[in-house]
Design an enzyme around this catalytic site. Structure first.
Site, PDB file in Angstrom:
ATOM      1  N   ASN A  83       0.756  -1.217   0.011  1.00 30.13           N
ATOM      2  CA  ASN A  83       0.095   0.067   0.213  1.00 30.13           C
ATOM      3  C   ASN A  83       0.850   1.216  -0.043  1.00 30.13           C
ATOM      4  O   ASN A  83       2.008   1.173   0.015  1.00 30.13           O
ATOM      5  CB  ASN A  83      -1.059   0.121   1.049  1.00 30.13           C
ATOM      6  CG  ASN A  83      -0.126   0.024   2.529  1.00 30.13           C
ATOM      7  OD1 ASN A  83       0.451   0.729   2.880  1.00 30.13           O
ATOM      8  ND2 ASN A  83      -0.415  -1.235   3.081  1.00 30.13           N
ATOM      9  N   ASP A 116      -3.818  -5.957   4.120  1.00 29.41           N
ATOM     10  CA  ASP A 116      -4.952  -6.628   5.032  1.00 29.41           C
ATOM     11  C   ASP A 116      -5.037  -8.026   4.167  1.00 29.41           C
ATOM     12  O   ASP A 116      -5.752  -9.120   4.627  1.00 29.41           O
ATOM     13  CB  ASP A 116      -6.501  -6.073   4.464  1.00 29.41           C
ATOM     14  CG  ASP A 116      -6.620  -4.884   5.405  1.00 29.41           C
ATOM     15  OD1 ASP A 116      -6.396  -5.145   6.734  1.00 29.41           O
ATOM     16  OD2 ASP A 116      -6.872  -3.869   5.225  1.00 29.41           O
ATOM     17  N   LYS A 165       9.989 -16.836  -9.656  1.00 31.96           N
ATOM     18  CA  LYS A 165       9.305 -16.094 -10.651  1.00 31.96           C
ATOM     19  C   LYS A 165       8.394 -16.776 -11.542  1.00 31.96           C
ATOM     20  O   LYS A 165       8.644 -17.504 -12.164  1.00 31.96           O
ATOM     21  CB  LYS A 165      10.437 -15.050 -11.425  1.00 31.96           C
ATOM     22  CG  LYS A 165       9.831 -14.081 -12.218  1.00 31.96           C
ATOM     23  CD  LYS A 165      10.613 -13.387 -12.995  1.00 31.96           C
ATOM     24  CE  LYS A 165      10.031 -12.310 -13.932  1.00 31.96           C
ATOM     25  NZ  LYS A 165      10.689 -11.618 -14.775  1.00 31.96           N
ATOM     26  N   PHE A 173      -4.474   3.202  14.407  1.00 31.73           N
ATOM     27  CA  PHE A 173      -4.826   4.378  13.618  1.00 31.73           C
ATOM     28  C   PHE A 173      -6.106   3.745  12.680  1.00 31.73           C
ATOM     29  O   PHE A 173      -5.897   2.536  12.554  1.00 31.73           O
ATOM     30  CB  PHE A 173      -3.603   4.442  12.804  1.00 31.73           C
ATOM     31  CG  PHE A 173      -2.640   5.940  13.418  1.00 31.73           C
ATOM     32  CD1 PHE A 173      -2.076   5.437  14.354  1.00 31.73           C
ATOM     33  CD2 PHE A 173      -2.563   7.002  12.652  1.00 31.73           C
ATOM     34  CE1 PHE A 173      -1.093   6.392  15.084  1.00 31.73           C
ATOM     35  CE2 PHE A 173      -1.678   7.735  13.258  1.00 31.73           C
ATOM     36  CZ  PHE A 173      -1.042   7.513  14.431  1.00 31.73           C
ATOM     37  N   LYS A 192     -13.951   0.488  15.374  1.00 27.49           N
ATOM     38  CA  LYS A 192     -12.397  -0.182  15.567  1.00 27.49           C
ATOM     39  C   LYS A 192     -12.001  -0.116  17.054  1.00 27.49           C
ATOM     40  O   LYS A 192     -11.272  -1.034  17.361  1.00 27.49           O
ATOM     41  CB  LYS A 192     -11.182   0.407  14.495  1.00 27.49           C
ATOM     42  CG  LYS A 192     -11.672  -0.197  13.043  1.00 27.49           C
ATOM     43  CD  LYS A 192     -10.696   0.487  12.202  1.00 27.49           C
ATOM     44  CE  LYS A 192     -11.226   0.168  10.739  1.00 27.49           C
ATOM     45  NZ  LYS A 192     -10.410   0.652   9.542  1.00 27.49           N
ATOM     46  N   LYS A 205     -11.171  -3.871  18.664  1.00 30.77           N
ATOM     47  CA  LYS A 205      -9.657  -4.028  18.836  1.00 30.77           C
ATOM     48  C   LYS A 205      -9.293  -3.636  20.366  1.00 30.77           C
ATOM     49  O   LYS A 205      -8.384  -3.807  20.907  1.00 30.77           O
ATOM     50  CB  LYS A 205      -9.167  -3.211  17.821  1.00 30.77           C
ATOM     51  CG  LYS A 205      -9.291  -3.742  16.397  1.00 30.77           C
ATOM     52  CD  LYS A 205      -8.230  -3.251  15.484  1.00 30.77           C
ATOM     53  CE  LYS A 205      -8.742  -3.566  14.030  1.00 30.77           C
ATOM     54  NZ  LYS A 205      -7.920  -3.539  13.090  1.00 30.77           N
TER      55      LYS A 205
END
Ligand code: PMT
Length: 397
Positions: A206, A275, A285, A319, A333, A337
């Site tokens: 990301n 995720d 490869k 975060f 969240k 959590k």
């Protein structure tokens, strides 16, 4: 009470260092002045000796230093090194680790926070080399009292004017105030992205640059904490003194975080953990003709949720990277959590969130109280977050 070491280098604004010295003294601090040789040519060290009541140190090797290894002995007693005014030369020496006089040697020996107030000609300040040096020192945790715009000694107008003495004193005192507030605490920070391999060449990841997490680590260090920084692959200098654990995948981050968790007092999960990972990564490869039509993915472990289930007194900070319904999603969240605080940022915007230098957030605590912040640099936001976390620590004690 810790001493303040005031480094003075050769700029025409050198006389303003006297006001800075006075400001620190008024706040009750003893000030030891360290001058470079060029500064001592511009203004007599006698002036600073008279004001400070202490002999000014200029030379690295002098018969009359009362200590055997003066820079090391003084470094132990120093709570803040403030360099006012700072030339391009001293900034370059600090950035490169060149130690060829007392002040530059002292910089390497001192473990206290460092505040630099540059003053120079605009072209010198804006020179890419000087700017790179400033960036590098900032990345390593040095604070800068930004120079202002105005008429400069060379007759030009531009940026390079020493910040106002009152502002420099206020910044220095603020650094001193914060410098011990997390002493004795261990802080575990995660930062950056994770990479989930498809094969030795390709991966899923990301946009996280690591900036937010690195600033959280840097500020915790500035406040005196022991900091373990578990970092995904990023292109940043880690803050000096952080214990850095480099990881690549979510599974590696999970292992590192779970290993450090029992010793941590506060955990800050600023990392953007991928995720999903590929269900069947290949050791070789994958050749184009052999590429399957679709690639199956599996969820990665939710590290923060695991910590929430296991926490035994730790303060847990997550975060939330959201593109819509920021408050509702972040609140969910916090509960799912078992967090003490969540920092919710809108990652649909280009000017904050991923990769940007700035950020803006909703700080939401376990009771659901929401504190919105203004848009500010990630460094400033990390201070705001740590101020809130310190309040949580006080409420607990
Ligand atoms: O790195 P920068 O470029 O400076 O950008 C900063 C940032 C946008 C990455 C940062 O501010 C941020 O929002 N970090 C959290 C990103 C994220 O993964 O958010 P999330 O809402 O998907 O996850 C919520 C929390 O669970 C996070 O604390 C995350 O670290 C944690 N998590 C998520 C997934 C997972 N498998 N394990 C986790 O522990």
């Amino acid at each position: 009470m810790a001493k303040i070491a005031l480094g003075v280098t050769s700029s025409v604004s050198i006389y303003k260092a006297c006001e800075v010295l006075r400001g620190f003294q008024k706040a009750g601090y003893e000030v030891q002045v360290l001058m470079t040789r060029n500064a001592a040519r511009l203004i007599s060290p006698l002036l600073f000796s008279s004001l400070s009541g202490r002999k000014v140190i200029v030379e690295l090797f002098a018969d009359d230093h009362p200590w055997s290894v003066a820079h090391v002995a003084l470094a132990r007693e120093t709570g803040l090194l403030a360099v006012v005014p700072a030339t391009a030369n001293i900034i370059a020496k600090f950035a490169r680790g060149i130690a060829d006089d007392f002040l530059s040697t002292f910089y390497l020996a001192v473990e206290s926070p460092v505040l630099i107030a540059p003053a120079m000609n605009a072209a010198m300040f804006l020179h890419p080399r000087t700017q790179a040096n400033v960036r590098e020192l900032r990345a390593r945790g040095v604070e800068f009292a930004e120079p202002g715009r105005g008429y400069l000694a060379c007759g030009d107008e531009g940026v390079g004017r020493l910040a106002e003495p009152e502002e420099i004193v206020a910044r220095g005192l603020d650094l001193l105030r914060r410098s011990g507030s997390l002493r004795g605490r261990t802080v575990l920070v995660t930062a950056g992205p994770t990479r989930e391999s498809l094969d030795p060449v390709r991966f899923l990841s990301n946009r996280s640059s690591g900036k937010m997490g690195y600033e959280m680590a840097r500020e915790a260090l500035a406040r005196g904490a022991r900091v373990v920084l578990v970092t995904g692959p990023v292109a940043l200098f880690p803050p000096a003194k952080a214990e850095v654990v480099r990881v690549e995948s979510a599974a590696e981050m999970e292992a590192a975080v779970l290993r450090e968790f029992p010793r941590a007092d506060i955990v800050v999960m600023a990392a953007a953990v991928a995720d999903f990972a590929f269900a069947a990564p290949s050791g070789r490869k994958i050749k184009k003709p052999g590429l399957p039509e679709s690639l199956a993915v599996v969820p990665t472990p939710d590290i923060l949720k695991m910590l929430g289930a296991r926490k035994a007194g730790q303060v847990l900070v997550g975060f939330a990277a959201e593109t819509e319904d920021l408050r509702e999603n972040a609140l969910a969240k916090v509960r799912a959590k078992n967090l003490d605080l969540i920092v919710a940022n809108d990652v649909s915007r280009g000017d904050i969130g991923f990769e940007a230098d700035d950020n803006q957030a909703l700080l939401i605590d376990a009771a659901g109280r929401v504190t919105p912040t203004a848009k500010m640099s990630k460094r400033e936001l990390s201070r705001e977050i740590w101020n809130v976390l310190e309040e949580i620590l006080v409420r607990r004690s």
